[in-house]
Write a protein that holds these residues in place. Structure first.
Motif, mmCIF file in Angstrom:
data_model
loop_
_atom_site.group_PDB
_atom_site.id
_atom_site.type_symbol
_atom_site.label_atom_id
_atom_site.label_comp_id
_atom_site.label_asym_id
_atom_site.label_seq_id
_atom_site.Cartn_x
_atom_site.Cartn_y
_atom_site.Cartn_z
ATOM 1 N N GLU A 50 69.088 93.726 45.987
ATOM 2 C CA GLU A 50 69.027 92.746 44.907
ATOM 3 C C GLU A 50 70.416 92.456 44.348
ATOM 4 O OE1 GLU A 50 66.173 94.037 41.994
ATOM 5 O OE2 GLU A 50 64.740 94.681 43.542
ATOM 6 N N GLY A 51 71.437 92.927 45.036
ATOM 7 C CA GLY A 51 72.808 92.630 44.634
ATOM 8 C C GLY A 51 73.480 93.685 43.785
ATOM 9 N N LYS A 52 72.791 94.804 43.514
ATOM 10 C CA LYS A 52 73.394 95.874 42.717
ATOM 11 C C LYS A 52 74.410 96.632 43.574
ATOM 12 C CE LYS A 52 70.607 95.183 39.177
ATOM 13 N NZ LYS A 52 71.096 94.713 37.858
ATOM 14 N N ARG A 53 75.607 96.818 43.043
ATOM 15 C CA ARG A 53 76.703 97.373 43.838
ATOM 16 C C ARG A 53 77.025 98.823 43.478
ATOM 17 N NH1 ARG A 53 80.657 94.132 46.433
ATOM 18 N NH2 ARG A 53 79.838 92.065 46.908
ATOM 19 N N GLY A 54 77.707 99.490 44.408
ATOM 20 C CA GLY A 54 78.082 100.881 44.218
ATOM 21 C C GLY A 54 79.560 101.053 43.955
ATOM 22 N N ARG A 55 80.063 102.269 44.236
ATOM 23 C CA ARG A 55 81.466 102.619 44.050
ATOM 24 C C ARG A 55 81.861 103.624 45.126
ATOM 25 N NH1 ARG A 55 80.734 101.683 38.388
ATOM 26 N NH2 ARG A 55 82.617 100.852 37.387
ATOM 27 N N LEU A 56 83.157 103.793 45.288
ATOM 28 C CA LEU A 56 83.667 104.846 46.155
ATOM 29 C C LEU A 56 84.590 105.729 45.329
ATOM 30 C CD1 LEU A 56 83.709 105.922 49.093
ATOM 31 C CD2 LEU A 56 85.828 104.635 49.405
ATOM 32 N N LEU A 102 77.696 98.510 49.396
ATOM 33 C CA LEU A 102 76.919 99.717 49.679
ATOM 34 C C LEU A 102 77.775 100.646 50.528
ATOM 35 C CD1 LEU A 102 74.525 101.586 49.853
ATOM 36 C CD2 LEU A 102 73.464 100.074 51.522
ATOM 37 N N PRO A 103 78.496 101.603 49.903
ATOM 38 C CA PRO A 103 79.406 102.479 50.638
ATOM 39 C C PRO A 103 78.652 103.381 51.599
ATOM 40 C CG PRO A 103 79.146 103.240 48.377
ATOM 41 C CD PRO A 103 78.440 101.920 48.468
ATOM 42 N N ASN A 104 79.189 103.494 52.825
ATOM 43 C CA ASN A 104 78.494 104.287 53.823
ATOM 44 C C ASN A 104 79.471 105.090 54.680
ATOM 45 O OD1 ASN A 104 75.975 105.179 54.971
ATOM 46 N ND2 ASN A 104 75.166 103.180 54.403
ATOM 47 N N GLY A 105 79.264 105.124 56.006
ATOM 48 C CA GLY A 105 79.995 106.024 56.880
ATOM 49 C C GLY A 105 81.503 105.839 56.865
ATOM 50 N N ALA A 163 82.399 101.988 56.554
ATOM 51 C CA ALA A 163 81.293 101.038 56.722
ATOM 52 C C ALA A 163 80.733 100.649 55.361
ATOM 53 C CB ALA A 163 80.200 101.641 57.589
ATOM 54 N N ASP A 164 80.614 99.345 55.144
ATOM 55 C CA ASP A 164 79.952 98.825 53.952
ATOM 56 C C ASP A 164 78.665 98.164 54.431
ATOM 57 O OD1 ASP A 164 79.039 97.366 51.746
ATOM 58 O OD2 ASP A 164 81.063 97.029 50.989
ATOM 59 N N SER A 165 77.537 98.831 54.198
ATOM 60 C CA SER A 165 76.265 98.310 54.687
ATOM 61 C C SER A 165 75.881 97.006 53.991
ATOM 62 C CB SER A 165 75.156 99.349 54.483
ATOM 63 O OG SER A 165 75.418 100.518 55.219
ATOM 64 N N GLY A 166 76.321 96.848 52.745
ATOM 65 C CA GLY A 166 75.971 95.638 52.008
ATOM 66 C C GLY A 166 76.611 94.388 52.569
ATOM 67 N N THR A 167 77.884 94.498 52.988
ATOM 68 C CA THR A 167 78.578 93.348 53.583
ATOM 69 C C THR A 167 78.469 93.344 55.100
ATOM 70 O OG1 THR A 167 80.663 94.573 53.646
ATOM 71 C CG2 THR A 167 80.241 93.224 51.686
ATOM 72 N N GLU A 168 77.840 94.396 55.660
ATOM 73 C CA GLU A 168 77.641 94.545 57.099
ATOM 74 C C GLU A 168 78.979 94.485 57.860
ATOM 75 O OE1 GLU A 168 73.374 93.119 58.307
ATOM 76 O OE2 GLU A 168 74.407 91.429 57.390
ATOM 77 N N THR A 169 79.941 95.212 57.329
ATOM 78 C CA THR A 169 81.278 95.242 57.938
ATOM 79 C C THR A 169 81.757 96.682 58.096
ATOM 80 O OG1 THR A 169 82.358 95.094 55.775
ATOM 81 C CG2 THR A 169 81.968 93.024 56.944
ATOM 82 N N VAL A 170 82.705 96.855 59.007
ATOM 83 C CA VAL A 170 83.485 98.083 59.107
ATOM 84 C C VAL A 170 84.937 97.695 58.859
ATOM 85 C CG1 VAL A 170 84.238 99.989 60.558
ATOM 86 C CG2 VAL A 170 81.880 99.155 60.719
ATOM 87 N N VAL A 171 85.591 98.383 57.923
ATOM 88 C CA VAL A 171 86.934 98.037 57.486
ATOM 89 C C VAL A 171 87.882 99.195 57.792
ATOM 90 C CG1 VAL A 171 88.369 97.392 55.506
ATOM 91 C CG2 VAL A 171 86.003 96.574 55.659
ATOM 92 N N GLU A 172 89.104 98.870 58.178
ATOM 93 C CA GLU A 172 90.164 99.852 58.381
ATOM 94 C C GLU A 172 91.111 99.782 57.191
ATOM 95 O OE1 GLU A 172 92.728 100.245 62.191
ATOM 96 O OE2 GLU A 172 93.996 99.222 60.710
ATOM 97 N N TYR A 173 91.283 100.911 56.496
ATOM 98 C CA TYR A 173 92.201 100.990 55.365
ATOM 99 C C TYR A 173 93.417 101.838 55.741
ATOM 100 C CZ TYR A 173 88.370 99.318 52.399
ATOM 101 O OH TYR A 173 87.344 98.576 51.843
ATOM 102 N N GLN A 174 94.599 101.393 55.347
ATOM 103 C CA GLN A 174 95.763 102.260 55.414
ATOM 104 C C GLN A 174 95.538 103.418 54.446
ATOM 105 O OE1 GLN A 174 98.541 101.848 57.476
ATOM 106 N NE2 GLN A 174 97.195 100.305 58.417
ATOM 107 N N ALA A 175 95.842 104.646 54.896
ATOM 108 C CA ALA A 175 95.548 105.822 54.087
ATOM 109 C C ALA A 175 96.802 106.358 53.404
ATOM 110 C CB ALA A 175 94.922 106.907 54.950
#
Length: 304
Positions: free
Chosen positions: A126-132, A153-156, A169-181
């Protein structure tokens, strides 16, 4: 070429968060809705459970053998595996970030020892968002890594130490993102405050087959559980192209991790199915062996 086997008939309602503890030869995983931690030892077939009084979203091993951390609804706590009891509360999410409808979701320890853990809203459709969040060793407070404006929706998640990146992985946006660490393996920002990130792949399905838990192999490829799809997919982390797809004998895989003495097996959690066409052994822990495919490293441990 993949060999698929039932490893443990765990009968989970919502199996999740598998992790291989090389110190004990154990695959830990959880049943979120069942409020249960599972401990499965492949070498002996031993399968033990610990039942808690809250939903348990994820677990991670620690530097103290026999002690794991469990992320519950708002807290991260120590768990004594042998005694089957919870102990010290390491940190609790701020009241200001909300309570109702929110719980922790997937989480892992970075190579440098910080816990990265997501928090989701049960009404995410329903559009409710999470956090990391992050929890650093020795700290008793969570730090916000991604705000609700930056994650759905924070995931793997998984790290590639050679590249200095973390995949998410963000299940809500259906994407996998690479972040510089950063130095602790946490997604970092540039001088302008923006995240240093690129999208690896989009897996659009109108939230039918969302990317869920993921792991990385020793070739730097990502293995992703696609919910409701009966499949685990392997993605080239550089190009985002699909390299391989493994079909499972169940419909609802949730997460995966490499385990075994040489990290030669991919362990996959699943969730319950209902109706006359429910798959045999739904909710079980499965083992997939693929010639030439191994994990890159055993699970990183949180220092205690």
């Amino acid at each position: 070429m993949a060999k698929v086997e039932l490893a443990c008939d765990a009968q989970c309602d919502l199996g999740e968060s598998p992790v291989w503890d090389d110190a004990t030869g154990t695959v830990y995983f959880v049943d979120i809705n069942g409020k249960t931690i599972h401990a499965f030892v492949p070498a002996t077939g031993a399968h033990n459970t610990i039942t808690l009084d809250q939903a348990v979203a994820t677990i991670v091993p620690t530097s103290r053998p026999g002690t794991i951390l469990a992320a519950l609804e708002r807290e991260v706590v120590e768990v004594d595996v042998a005694a089957g009891t919870t102990g010290r509360v390491l940190a609790t999410t701020p009241e200001a970030h909300g309570v109702e409808g929110l719980r922790f979701n997937d989480g892992k320890v970075s190579p440098q020892g910080s816990l990265l853990v997501g928090r989701m809203h049960t009404k995410w459709r329903e559009g409710k968002r999470g956090r990391l969040y992050r929890l650093d060793p020795g700290s008793s407070e969570f730090g916000e890594v991604l705000s609700p404006e930056e994650v759905y929706l924070p995931n793997g998640m998984a790290w590639d130490e050679a590249k200095g990146v973390v995949y998410f992985a963000d299940s809500g946006t259906e994407t996998v993102v690479e972040y510089q660490a950063d130095a602790q393996g946490i997604p970092r920002r540039g001088e302008d405050g923006r995240l240093l990130a690129r999208t690896v792949c989009r897996l659009p399905s109108e939230h039918k087959y969302v990317p869920d838990g993921l792991t990385i192999d020793n070739a730097g490829n990502l293995w992703i559980a696609l919910g409701e799809s009966s499949t685990i997919v392997c993605i080239d982390s550089q190009t985002g192209k699909e390299l391989q797809r493994v079909t499972l004998p169940v419909k609802r895989p949730t997460a995966c991790t490499f385990g075994g003495e040489q990290l030669e097996h991919l362990y996959i959690t699943t969730r319950v199915e209902t109706g006359a066409d429910a798959s045999p052994n739904h909710g079980g822990l499965f083992k997939v062996t693929i010639p030439g495919v191994k994990g890159v490293a055993a699970a990183y441990k949180f220092p205690l």
